[in-house]
Enzyme design. Structure first.
Site, PDB file in Angstrom:
ATOM      1  N   TYR A   1       6.945  -9.825   6.803  1.00 53.18           N
ATOM      2  CA  TYR A   1       6.803  -8.386   7.012  1.00 53.18           C
ATOM      3  C   TYR A   1       7.376  -8.024   8.371  1.00 53.18           C
ATOM      4  CZ  TYR A   1       3.699  -7.544   3.022  1.00 53.18           C
ATOM      5  OH  TYR A   1       3.173  -7.416   1.757  1.00 53.18           O
TER       6      TYR A   1
ATOM      7  N   ASP B   1       0.823  -1.208   0.000  1.00 52.23           N
ATOM      8  CA  ASP B   1       0.000   0.000   0.000  1.00 52.23           C
ATOM      9  C   ASP B   1       0.858   1.259   0.000  1.00 52.23           C
ATOM     10  OD1 ASP B   1      -2.423  -1.382   0.105  1.00 52.23           O
ATOM     11  OD2 ASP B   1      -2.384  -1.496   2.293  1.00 52.23           O
TER      12      ASP B   1
END
Length: 264
Positions: free
Chosen positions: A109, A51
């Site tokens: 992540y 994003d």
């Protein structure tokens, strides 16, 4: 032939990875640079569509071309056409059956949170910030319930397009390094906003608003309205994508560290 690239970028300079009609994206920037070196337009496919504001130290992309270049030529050539927030770290050729997204077997992540009364200046946009003190031990205890196969609907964005909310979370780690709290997530795949929503929930536990048992209850309820708000994108990094060994890709991802002098 199919060329695979390892890419690093600072997400704060872009409106996300995926190409869109309006806004500067990593994909558009890379495609323009690669197209110049390949001498024809290219279409990229990536391992993870990050994003706006989300960074990557180990994004993987692929494209098809008939242009013949040495791997070092792709790296140097494309980097010569890229601005500073994006860099190609490596290049290799893969078989036509390879796909950066669908061949990935897991992703990693990391969220780096500056936990201090004073907001960061030099690392603004590179780390998240939360000023009340956090209990990393309580957060680590709560995170254990996330490991294994689970329905992560409670941590899924409303616009998530994934076919199933069920994912395998291999490991979640929470540890402190001075004023930084580091959250590591390793799973077969992630839902839209899943990591940021999980960090938000763990922060609720860390500041004492909820107990570790609350997180397990939210997970089991599969209700997004019961969980925490979505945390900021600033401190989130895609830092590893794993593939089967037979693809022979360079490295296994680049994990960002929290150095004493906080530059990466």
């Amino acid at each position: 032939m199919r060329i695979v690239l390892g890419v690093e970028y600072a997400g704060s300079a872009f409106e996300g990875f995926q190409s869109q009609a309006h806004g500067r994206t990593v994909q558009d920037h890379l495609e323009a640079a690669i197209g110049h070196i390949a001498a024809h337009p290219v279409r990229l496919h990536c391992a993870g569509r990050t994003d706006a504001g989300v960074h990557a130290t180990a994004q993987v992309v692929h494209f098809d071309t008939e242009s013949v270049r040495p791997n070092s030529g792709w790296v140097r050539g494309v980097n010569s056409r890229l601005s500073s927030p994006v860099v190609v770290r490596w290049a290799t050729e893969a078989g036509d059956g390879f796909h950066a997204r669908f061949c990935a077997v897991s992703r990693r992540y990391r969220y780096i949170l500056h936990n201090s009364p004073v907001r960061p200046a030099l690392l603004a946009g590179r780390v998240g910030w939360f000023h009340p003190p956090l209990d990393e031990i309580a957060m680590a205890e709560a995170a254990r319930c996330l490991e294994g196969w689970h329905d992560f609907s409670a941590f899924r964005a409303a616009g998530c397009q994934a076919k199933s909310p069920v994912k395998l979370m291999h490991e979640v780690r929470v540890q402190r390094a001075g004023d930084y709290v580091v959250f590591d997530f390793w799973a077969n795949a992630f839902l839209h906003h899943m990591v940021r929503n999980l960090v938000g929930a763990l922060v609720y536990v860390g500041k004492g608003r909820h107990s570790a048992a609350w997180l397990a209850e939210v997970l089991a309820a599969r209700d997004r309205s019961l969980a925490a708000l979505t945390f900021s994108a600033d401190g989130l990094y895609l830092c590893g994508v794993e593939y089967a060994p037979h693809w022979s890709l360079p490295g296994e991802g680049r994990i960002i560290v929290v150095p004493r002098i906080p530059f990466v």
